[in-house]
Structures are given as C-alpha cells and as structure tokens.
Scaffold this motif. Structure first.
Motif, PDB file in Angstrom:
ATOM      1  N   GLU A 241      57.300 127.718  -2.792  1.00 34.11           N
ATOM      2  CA  GLU A 241      57.056 127.048  -4.115  1.00 34.11           C
ATOM      3  C   GLU A 241      58.201 126.172  -4.837  1.00 34.11           C
ATOM      4  O   GLU A 241      58.005 125.103  -5.379  1.00 34.11           O
ATOM      5  CB  GLU A 241      56.768 128.473  -5.037  1.00 34.11           C
ATOM      6  CG  GLU A 241      55.175 128.789  -5.001  1.00 34.11           C
ATOM      7  CD  GLU A 241      54.845 129.747  -5.747  1.00 34.11           C
ATOM      8  OE1 GLU A 241      55.695 130.046  -6.671  1.00 34.11           O
ATOM      9  OE2 GLU A 241      53.681 130.229  -5.932  1.00 34.11           O
ATOM     10  N   PRO A 242      59.424 126.850  -4.677  1.00 32.40           N
ATOM     11  CA  PRO A 242      60.935 126.209  -5.489  1.00 32.40           C
ATOM     12  C   PRO A 242      60.957 124.627  -5.115  1.00 32.40           C
ATOM     13  O   PRO A 242      61.383 123.900  -5.719  1.00 32.40           O
ATOM     14  CB  PRO A 242      61.948 127.120  -5.248  1.00 32.40           C
ATOM     15  CG  PRO A 242      61.113 128.285  -4.714  1.00 32.40           C
ATOM     16  CD  PRO A 242      59.916 127.991  -4.055  1.00 32.40           C
ATOM     17  N   TYR A 243      60.287 124.430  -4.036  1.00 35.05           N
ATOM     18  CA  TYR A 243      60.719 123.213  -3.154  1.00 35.05           C
ATOM     19  C   TYR A 243      59.650 122.070  -3.140  1.00 35.05           C
ATOM     20  O   TYR A 243      59.674 120.985  -2.940  1.00 35.05           O
ATOM     21  CB  TYR A 243      61.317 123.399  -1.710  1.00 35.05           C
ATOM     22  CG  TYR A 243      62.337 124.217  -1.594  1.00 35.05           C
ATOM     23  CD1 TYR A 243      63.347 124.048  -1.998  1.00 35.05           C
ATOM     24  CD2 TYR A 243      61.743 125.704  -1.073  1.00 35.05           C
ATOM     25  CE1 TYR A 243      64.478 124.964  -1.643  1.00 35.05           C
ATOM     26  CE2 TYR A 243      62.949 126.666  -1.247  1.00 35.05           C
ATOM     27  CZ  TYR A 243      64.227 126.378  -1.316  1.00 35.05           C
ATOM     28  OH  TYR A 243      65.231 127.044  -1.475  1.00 35.05           O
ATOM     29  N   LEU A 244      58.248 122.430  -3.376  1.00 33.86           N
ATOM     30  CA  LEU A 244      56.931 121.661  -3.419  1.00 33.86           C
ATOM     31  C   LEU A 244      57.202 120.431  -4.599  1.00 33.86           C
ATOM     32  O   LEU A 244      57.533 120.703  -5.901  1.00 33.86           O
ATOM     33  CB  LEU A 244      55.913 122.709  -3.801  1.00 33.86           C
ATOM     34  CG  LEU A 244      55.546 123.466  -2.782  1.00 33.86           C
ATOM     35  CD1 LEU A 244      54.097 124.497  -3.096  1.00 33.86           C
ATOM     36  CD2 LEU A 244      55.552 123.090  -1.377  1.00 33.86           C
ATOM     37  N   GLY A 245      56.951 119.528  -4.054  1.00 35.88           N
ATOM     38  CA  GLY A 245      56.920 118.110  -5.009  1.00 35.88           C
ATOM     39  C   GLY A 245      58.315 117.576  -5.200  1.00 35.88           C
ATOM     40  O   GLY A 245      58.386 116.393  -5.646  1.00 35.88           O
ATOM     41  N   GLY A 246      59.340 118.079  -4.335  1.00 34.44           N
ATOM     42  CA  GLY A 246      60.242 117.524  -4.321  1.00 34.44           C
ATOM     43  C   GLY A 246      60.828 116.697  -2.886  1.00 34.44           C
ATOM     44  O   GLY A 246      61.961 116.131  -2.896  1.00 34.44           O
TER      45      GLY A 246
END
Length: 292
Positions: A241-246
C-alpha cells in the motif's frame, strides 16, 4: 409455527439448526434452489418444525452481515489462519493465497503458527517476521506446551471466528485446547508423505463461550484465488500500500518494469522476498487464466 435459529452444520443437503434450545435436522424449501440461494453455516434462519420430532423445513434466511465464498460461511466477524512452523513445512504460496482471498472479501485476519516448539527461535522468528512486518498480527503457539493459547483465546472473545488452514497443521488440536470438551477428531501426520490427515470434513460452528464461536472448516492443500484481474492483486498485499502509485509507469505490474517502488522495497528488505515471490506467482496465474 415458525421459529428462528442458526445453521451450525450442513451435510449432504441437510442443515442442522439450533433453535429454541433444540437441534433440528432441516431440509431447505425448493424456493431456495429456484432462486439459486444456498443456506450457509452461520446463517440465521427461520424454520418450520414438522410432525416428526427433531426435523423441520428451512423456510427463510435472514440478511447476512458478512458472507465468505471460501470458506463458504455467513455472519463471521473475523478469520484466523492456522499453519504450522514445521511438519508440514510452511507453504508460503498457499498461505498468501488465503490471505489475499480474505482481503478480497474484506475479512479481518489473524495468523496462528502451530508447532512453534519444534523449531529454533531463529527459525520461528524468520517465519513470524514475514507476516508481522507485512502488517498482520501473528501468534506463535504450541498445542503441546500451551504456548500462546491464552493469547488466541483473547482474540476470539466475543467474536464469531473462521478457523482455517492447510491439512495437518494442528487445527483440531488447537480447538481441543480452546474447547476441551469438543468432539473434533485429532489426525496423525503421515510419516510417508510428511503431510497431515484432514480430520474435518465439513464446516461446523463450535461454541467457545456464550458469545464466542468458532467456525471449524476443512483443511486444504490448494486454494483458488478469488481475484479476477491481475491488476487488482497489488491491493491484496497490505504491505504494498505505501508504495502504490509511486512507480515510474502507470499500471506497473511490479515484475518487469524499471523504477518500480515495490521492487525497490523488496531489494531494501522493506517487503519480504517470500511475499513478493508469492505475488509474482499469483500474478502470473491470474494472467494465464485470463488468457485462457
């Protein structure tokens, strides 16, 4: 006369319902079959007793607050995944498929690792860290020594909990420790193949106390993934989750593209390589399935 009860077991087209302090063996009315509705263990139902004592027709199913497809149960509050530290060895792919399915079905899930007394502290910590660092609450236990049993009782208190896991991991022994007077069978590990014998053949609700219940479900050796599209899989691994979209590319598969934040997190040790390998395996399975 219509009375309300709960389905605690279903076998071969018969549904066993506790209602008005009695147990009824019920057949479902034909209307359910016509509507494509199957009563599930955990359903709150209305039944109509027949002239034959202890039997009834199931005539209505109350609205479900939750409904799982795998395992097929209704009105559960949470799930506990049970697997062994050894005998059988941890099948990370199988564990991660179950966890992905629970997340797909929006079911809060805890992890219970049995046979913790049979491995070294270092070996146990290696298994625990994979899931603890992913964001799961993990409970190492020993059915033999009693380690962790009281902690498991605490998370079950006041809840209806699905207890699920591969065959032979000690789930029935755990239930015996939680409910000493329960009648679940205890299987033996096959020395020849190193796997356990599945002693639970159907799903059944067992009372832990007045307001705490366990859904005892059959063990398994394989699981189909519920997710339909491989692009949806990233959302089922909570540590992603913390890395999605990056990532550099929109729609990144996190497998072959450059500048992928998920792969960078794996390389830095922030995401478990074992979990990532499960992700890749499941992703490719979904991709192949969609092609076919």
């Amino acid at each position: 006369m219509i009375i309300t009860g709960k389905v605690i077991k279903g076998i071969g087209g018969f549904y066993y319902v506790v209602a008005a302090s009695a147990l009824y063996e019920c057949r479902a009315r034909g209307v359910f079959r016509k509507q494509g509705i199957t009563p599930l263990v955990g359903d709150v139902v209305d039944i109509e007793p027949t002239d034959q004592e202890g039997t009834a027709f199931l005539v209505d199913i109350h609205e479900r607050k939750s409904c799982l497809v795998r395992p097929a149960v209704a009105n559960a509050d949470q799930a506990v995944l049970v697997f062994a530290a050894i005998k059988p060895d941890v099948n990370y792919g199988l564990v991660d498929r179950f966890l992905a399915n629970m997340r797909e079905q929006e079911m809060e899930t805890y992890i219970c690792i049995t046979k913790s007394d049979l491995v070294s502290d270092e070996e146990l910590n290696e298994i625990v860290s994979v899931y603890q660092e992913a964001g799961y609450r993990v409970y190492p236990i020993s059915n033999k020594t009693g380690l962790g049993i009281e902690a498991v009782k605490e998370i079950l208190k006041g809840k209806s909990t699905v207890l699920s896991g591969p065959s032979g991991v000690g789930k029935s022994s755990l239930i015996k420790n939680l409910i000493p007077d329960s009648k679940v069978e205890i299987g033996e590990i096959s020395k020849k193949i190193g796997r356990g014998k599945n002693t639970t053949r159907h799903t059944e609700i067992l009372p832990l106390d007045e307001d705490s219940f366990i859904y005892d479900t059959p063990g398994y050796s394989s699981i189909d993934i519920l997710c339909k599209e491989e692009s949806e899989l990233e959302g089922l691994f909570i540590e992603f989750e913390p890395y999605l979209g990056g990532c550099r590319f929109a729609g990144c598969s996190h497998i072959s593209e450059p500048d992928c934040k998920i792969k960078e997190a794996v390389q830095s040790g922030d995401i478990s390589e074992k979990r990532y390998n499960s992700y890749v395996q499941i992703y490719n399975t979904l991709k192949d399935r969609r092609k076919w």
